[in-house]
Design a protein around this motif. Structure first.
Motif, mmCIF file in Angstrom:
data_model
loop_
_atom_site.group_PDB
_atom_site.id
_atom_site.type_symbol
_atom_site.label_atom_id
_atom_site.label_comp_id
_atom_site.label_asym_id
_atom_site.label_seq_id
_atom_site.Cartn_x
_atom_site.Cartn_y
_atom_site.Cartn_z
ATOM 1 N N ALA A 165 50.986 -13.270 20.132
ATOM 2 C CA ALA A 165 49.911 -12.280 20.021
ATOM 3 C C ALA A 165 50.009 -11.509 18.719
ATOM 4 C CB ALA A 165 49.964 -11.301 21.198
ATOM 5 N N GLN A 166 48.849 -11.108 18.246
ATOM 6 C CA GLN A 166 48.762 -10.093 17.224
ATOM 7 C C GLN A 166 48.663 -8.724 17.906
ATOM 8 O OE1 GLN A 166 45.891 -10.986 14.002
ATOM 9 N NE2 GLN A 166 45.563 -12.977 14.972
ATOM 10 N N TYR A 167 48.876 -7.663 17.125
ATOM 11 C CA TYR A 167 48.641 -6.338 17.678
ATOM 12 C C TYR A 167 47.171 -6.244 18.087
ATOM 13 C CZ TYR A 167 47.750 -1.400 18.096
ATOM 14 O OH TYR A 167 47.349 -0.187 18.581
ATOM 15 N N CYS A 168 46.908 -5.804 19.325
ATOM 16 C CA CYS A 168 45.536 -5.649 19.801
ATOM 17 C C CYS A 168 45.529 -4.674 20.971
ATOM 18 C CB CYS A 168 44.912 -6.992 20.205
ATOM 19 S SG CYS A 168 45.835 -7.939 21.437
ATOM 20 N N ASP A 169 44.380 -4.052 21.198
ATOM 21 C CA ASP A 169 44.268 -3.056 22.268
ATOM 22 C C ASP A 169 44.538 -3.655 23.639
ATOM 23 O OD1 ASP A 169 43.655 -1.096 20.445
ATOM 24 O OD2 ASP A 169 41.479 -1.230 20.739
ATOM 25 N N SER A 170 44.132 -4.907 23.841
ATOM 26 C CA SER A 170 44.327 -5.522 25.158
ATOM 27 C C SER A 170 45.807 -5.687 25.468
ATOM 28 C CB SER A 170 43.609 -6.867 25.236
ATOM 29 O OG SER A 170 44.107 -7.777 24.274
ATOM 30 N N LEU A 171 46.626 -5.944 24.456
ATOM 31 C CA LEU A 171 48.062 -6.062 24.676
ATOM 32 C C LEU A 171 48.670 -4.701 25.023
ATOM 33 C CD1 LEU A 171 50.664 -7.688 24.721
ATOM 34 C CD2 LEU A 171 50.816 -7.411 22.238
ATOM 35 N N VAL A 172 48.230 -3.659 24.349
ATOM 36 C CA VAL A 172 48.719 -2.317 24.670
ATOM 37 C C VAL A 172 48.384 -1.975 26.119
ATOM 38 C CG1 VAL A 172 48.540 0.139 24.128
ATOM 39 C CG2 VAL A 172 48.589 -1.545 22.276
ATOM 40 N N ARG A 173 47.164 -2.289 26.542
ATOM 41 C CA ARG A 173 46.776 -1.997 27.932
ATOM 42 C C ARG A 173 47.612 -2.805 28.919
ATOM 43 N NH1 ARG A 173 41.578 -2.365 25.632
ATOM 44 N NH2 ARG A 173 41.231 -4.391 26.627
ATOM 45 N N GLY A 200 57.888 -4.177 13.484
ATOM 46 C CA GLY A 200 57.294 -2.851 13.507
ATOM 47 C C GLY A 200 56.110 -2.763 14.453
ATOM 48 N N GLU A 201 55.294 -3.805 14.487
ATOM 49 C CA GLU A 201 54.148 -3.819 15.397
ATOM 50 C C GLU A 201 54.591 -3.902 16.844
ATOM 51 O OE1 GLU A 201 50.592 -5.836 12.784
ATOM 52 O OE2 GLU A 201 52.252 -7.126 13.443
ATOM 53 N N CYS A 202 55.662 -4.622 17.113
ATOM 54 C CA CYS A 202 56.204 -4.650 18.478
ATOM 55 C C CYS A 202 56.590 -3.250 18.921
ATOM 56 C CB CYS A 202 57.411 -5.575 18.554
ATOM 57 S SG CYS A 202 57.053 -7.335 18.340
ATOM 58 N N GLY A 203 57.269 -2.515 18.039
ATOM 59 C CA GLY A 203 57.622 -1.143 18.356
ATOM 60 C C GLY A 203 56.393 -0.273 18.564
ATOM 61 N N GLN A 204 55.360 -0.500 17.776
ATOM 62 C CA GLN A 204 54.127 0.274 17.909
ATOM 63 C C GLN A 204 53.471 0.027 19.262
ATOM 64 O OE1 GLN A 204 51.283 -0.561 14.811
ATOM 65 N NE2 GLN A 204 49.692 0.733 15.732
ATOM 66 N N VAL A 205 53.378 -1.232 19.671
ATOM 67 C CA VAL A 205 52.800 -1.557 20.982
ATOM 68 C C VAL A 205 53.590 -0.873 22.094
ATOM 69 C CG1 VAL A 205 52.416 -3.411 22.659
ATOM 70 C CG2 VAL A 205 51.750 -3.732 20.273
ATOM 71 N N GLU A 207 55.563 1.740 22.022
ATOM 72 C CA GLU A 207 55.437 3.193 22.008
ATOM 73 C C GLU A 207 54.083 3.639 22.545
ATOM 74 O OE1 GLU A 207 56.578 7.133 21.442
ATOM 75 O OE2 GLU A 207 57.798 5.302 21.354
ATOM 76 N N GLU A 208 53.020 2.994 22.101
ATOM 77 C CA GLU A 208 51.683 3.377 22.551
ATOM 78 C C GLU A 208 51.498 3.119 24.044
ATOM 79 O OE1 GLU A 208 48.815 1.423 20.092
ATOM 80 O OE2 GLU A 208 49.441 2.491 18.279
ATOM 81 N N ALA A 209 52.171 2.096 24.561
ATOM 82 C CA ALA A 209 52.017 1.728 25.966
ATOM 83 C C ALA A 209 52.968 2.496 26.887
ATOM 84 C CB ALA A 209 52.241 0.232 26.136
ATOM 85 N N GLY A 210 53.949 3.188 26.339
ATOM 86 C CA GLY A 210 54.907 3.901 27.178
ATOM 87 C C GLY A 210 55.892 2.982 27.876
ATOM 88 N N VAL A 211 56.315 1.928 27.185
ATOM 89 C CA VAL A 211 57.261 0.962 27.739
ATOM 90 C C VAL A 211 58.656 1.585 27.812
ATOM 91 C CG1 VAL A 211 58.430 -1.231 27.191
ATOM 92 C CG2 VAL A 211 55.934 -1.041 26.974
ATOM 93 N N ASP A 212 59.439 1.177 28.802
ATOM 94 C CA ASP A 212 60.820 1.650 28.930
ATOM 95 C C ASP A 212 61.751 0.843 28.030
ATOM 96 O OD1 ASP A 212 63.139 2.869 29.763
ATOM 97 O OD2 ASP A 212 63.244 1.813 31.672
ATOM 98 N N PHE A 236 59.376 3.113 17.904
ATOM 99 C CA PHE A 236 59.543 3.143 19.359
ATOM 100 C C PHE A 236 60.784 3.923 19.728
ATOM 101 C CE2 PHE A 236 61.239 0.710 23.171
ATOM 102 C CZ PHE A 236 60.430 1.354 24.089
ATOM 103 N N ARG A 237 60.620 4.873 20.655
ATOM 104 C CA ARG A 237 61.738 5.753 21.027
ATOM 105 C C ARG A 237 62.542 5.238 22.212
ATOM 106 N NH1 ARG A 237 58.127 11.035 21.571
ATOM 107 N NH2 ARG A 237 56.717 9.397 22.293
ATOM 108 N N GLY A 238 62.101 4.155 22.844
ATOM 109 C CA GLY A 238 62.821 3.605 23.987
ATOM 110 C C GLY A 238 63.926 2.652 23.560
ATOM 111 N N THR A 239 64.405 1.878 24.528
ATOM 112 C CA THR A 239 65.493 0.922 24.289
ATOM 113 C C THR A 239 64.940 -0.369 23.701
ATOM 114 O OG1 THR A 239 66.754 1.807 26.150
ATOM 115 C CG2 THR A 239 67.343 -0.402 25.381
#
Length: 251
Positions: A165-173, A200-205, A207-212, A236-239
């Motif tokens: 995947a590329q960074y996209c809104d559907s992936l964040v959701r 970096g984009e993985c971290g962005q997804v 963080e925006e999604a609130g992943v643990d 991303f601030r998580g693990t």
């Protein structure tokens, strides 16, 4: 729920198998089935003849080619080895039915297996397998190719797999509030490539999604020569976990 990475690399990665993931809930499910992942599946001790559902994210060879060997083995086992296996359900985006019907028609030994094969194409509608809820969602990968990620929920825990995947809104959701998200980290942020995410984009997804917990996977060789964990952690601030073959993560 348990996730075991069967392959964290790409088609011809020198040290990693290609894409493949074993998920154990009340079901035993495979997510993608790339080259060399079948050998790693055997190392887990899981009985391959009890796998009933295989979910495919898309149909590039590094995500499905070991299915051919797996299926041939299943037919021989049940026809000539005296064994039994339950029905097999193959799930994927639009195009799955045509592909698998073609594979089965091409090889005469695949015809008339002693078990039923169910083919299911999915878009964004959830389905339930036993007590496991599976939600596919279309994601952006390459033009003119149908690609989906999967969200798997079981007993209050959630695992998300992006596929390619590329960074996209559907992936964040899809990743929203997931306990674990396994994301396509094909490239380092310092050397991004086309049609895949970089660290970096993985971290962005995440963080925006609130992943643990974020699991980076699907590495091309340049990603192994960089500190992709640190790059993802910039956003991303998580693990952050750098995936590797046969790593098991419990939820």
């Amino acid at each position: 729920m348990r996730l075991t990475i069967l392959g964290s690399g790409t088609n011809l990665h020198p040290t990693r198998a290609a894409a493949g993931y074993l998920v154990r809930t009340d079901q035993t499910i495979l997510l993608d089935f790339g080259p060399r992942t079948l050998s790693n599946l055997l190392k887990t001790g899981v009985d391959r003849h009890r796998i009933t559902h295989i979910l495919f994210s898309h149909f590039h060879a590094d995500h499905f080619s070991d299915f051919i060997t797996f299926y041939f083995d299943a037919v021989i086992y049940t026809k000539h080895g005296g064994g039994w296996r339950p029905d097999l359900t193959l799930i994927g985006p639009r195009g799955a039915k045509a592909l698998f019907r073609s594979i089965m028609a091409t090889f005469p030994s695949f015809s008339d297996p002693p078990f039923r094969v169910h083919l299911k194409e999915v878009t964004d509608r959830a389905l339930r397998v036993g007590e496991t809820l599976i939600t596919p969602r279309r994601v952006v990968h390459v033009p003119d190719l149908n690609s989906v990620g999967y969200r798997i929920e079981y007993k209050g825990k959630t695992l998300v797999y992006s596929g390619d995947a590329q960074y996209c809104d559907s992936l964040v959701r899809l990743c929203r509030d997931a306990d674990v998200a396994v994301l396509d980290c094909s490239f380092p942020a310092t050397k991004p490539g086309p049609v895949h995410m970089h660290a970096g984009e993985c971290g962005q997804v995440a963080e925006e999604a609130g992943v643990d917990r974020l699991v980076l996977s699907h590495f091309y060789p340049p990603a192994d020569r960089a500190d992709v964990k640190a790059q993802a952690a910039e956003n991303f601030r998580g693990t952050v976990i750098k995936g590797k073959d046969l790593l098991t993560i419990r939820m």
